[in-house]
Scaffold this motif. Structure first.
Motif, PDB file in Angstrom:
ATOM      1  N   ARG A  46     -22.649  29.420   1.481  1.00 30.67           N
ATOM      2  CA  ARG A  46     -22.347  30.232   0.300  1.00 30.67           C
ATOM      3  C   ARG A  46     -23.281  31.444   0.231  1.00 30.67           C
ATOM      4  NH1 ARG A  46     -22.599  24.930  -2.692  1.00 30.67           N
ATOM      5  NH2 ARG A  46     -24.447  25.845  -3.650  1.00 30.67           N
ATOM      6  N   ASP A  47     -22.906  32.419  -0.561  1.00 32.69           N
ATOM      7  CA  ASP A  47     -23.693  33.650  -0.712  1.00 32.69           C
ATOM      8  C   ASP A  47     -25.084  33.399  -1.286  1.00 32.69           C
ATOM      9  OD1 ASP A  47     -21.669  35.198   0.339  1.00 32.69           O
ATOM     10  OD2 ASP A  47     -20.871  35.775  -1.621  1.00 32.69           O
ATOM     11  N   ALA A  70     -31.496  33.416   4.327  1.00 32.44           N
ATOM     12  CA  ALA A  70     -30.700  34.554   4.804  1.00 32.44           C
ATOM     13  C   ALA A  70     -29.291  34.070   5.158  1.00 32.44           C
ATOM     14  CB  ALA A  70     -31.378  35.211   5.997  1.00 32.44           C
ATOM     15  N   PRO A  71     -28.444  33.829   4.145  1.00 30.37           N
ATOM     16  CA  PRO A  71     -27.121  33.254   4.412  1.00 30.37           C
ATOM     17  C   PRO A  71     -26.251  34.106   5.330  1.00 30.37           C
ATOM     18  CG  PRO A  71     -27.306  33.940   2.110  1.00 30.37           C
ATOM     19  CD  PRO A  71     -28.660  34.063   2.715  1.00 30.37           C
ATOM     20  N   ALA A 115     -35.798  32.337  -3.627  1.00 30.24           N
ATOM     21  CA  ALA A 115     -35.212  33.672  -3.684  1.00 30.24           C
ATOM     22  C   ALA A 115     -34.692  34.053  -2.305  1.00 30.24           C
ATOM     23  CB  ALA A 115     -36.268  34.676  -4.139  1.00 30.24           C
ATOM     24  N   LEU A 116     -33.503  34.656  -2.287  1.00 33.79           N
ATOM     25  CA  LEU A 116     -32.974  35.153  -1.022  1.00 33.79           C
ATOM     26  C   LEU A 116     -33.825  36.333  -0.573  1.00 33.79           C
ATOM     27  CD1 LEU A 116     -29.131  35.081  -1.668  1.00 33.79           C
ATOM     28  CD2 LEU A 116     -30.514  33.437  -0.401  1.00 33.79           C
ATOM     29  N   CYS A 117     -34.037  36.433   0.719  1.00 35.05           N
ATOM     30  CA  CYS A 117     -34.832  37.522   1.269  1.00 35.05           C
ATOM     31  C   CYS A 117     -33.906  38.674   1.645  1.00 35.05           C
ATOM     32  CB  CYS A 117     -35.601  37.056   2.489  1.00 35.05           C
ATOM     33  SG  CYS A 117     -36.787  35.769   2.113  1.00 35.05           S
TER      34      CYS A 117
END
Length: 136
Positions: A46-47, A70-71, A115-117
């Motif tokens: 997923r995003d 990092a999806p 948190a997404l990087c």
């Protein structure tokens, strides 16, 4: 021999769900422990970085939902992968195995999100060295 890790994507973390540290990679090779074959495709990620692990065989038991920083990079890796993917629960890692049976990648995942990087598109200098992909 394990490759050196080169990061040029703005993320410098080695926490669960981030980059694979060389010691982590070494342990995954030397002492892999239980390995569960997965059914995993790029559309499963997923995003927000979360995805459910689905065992290829019923005897594996319940598997967790995991997270990766990092999806988009993971989706790209999965889309291009030809072979099998294994969950190494002892090391919270996904091991990618090519059609020849050799390891082609290792991805660190976490059971707690973060948190997404913000990452740049991966280049060969960041994630590839020979036929082994790492450092996502």
């Amino acid at each position: 021999m394990l490759p050196h890790f080169i990061h040029q994507d703005g993320c410098t973390q080695y926490a669960a769900g981030h980059h694979v540290h060389w010691i982590h990679a070494k342990k995954c090779v030397q002492e892999p422990g239980r390995a569960v074959e997965l059914l995993l495709t790029s559309s499963d990620v997923r995003d927000d970085g979360w995805f459910a692990l689905r065992a290829a065989f019923e005897h594996a038991g319940d598997l967790p939902e995991v997270w990766m920083h990092a999806p988009a990079d993971l989706r790209e890796l999965l889309a291009g992968h030809r072979g099998r993917v294994f969950w190494l629960p002892r090391w919270h890692a996904l091991r990618f195995v090519g059609l020849d049976g050799g390891a082609t990648g290792l991805v660190n995942v976490g059971t707690e999100g973060g948190a997404l990087c913000v990452t740049e598109r991966p280049g060969p200098e960041r994630t590839n060295r020979g036929d082994f992909t790492y450092g996502l």
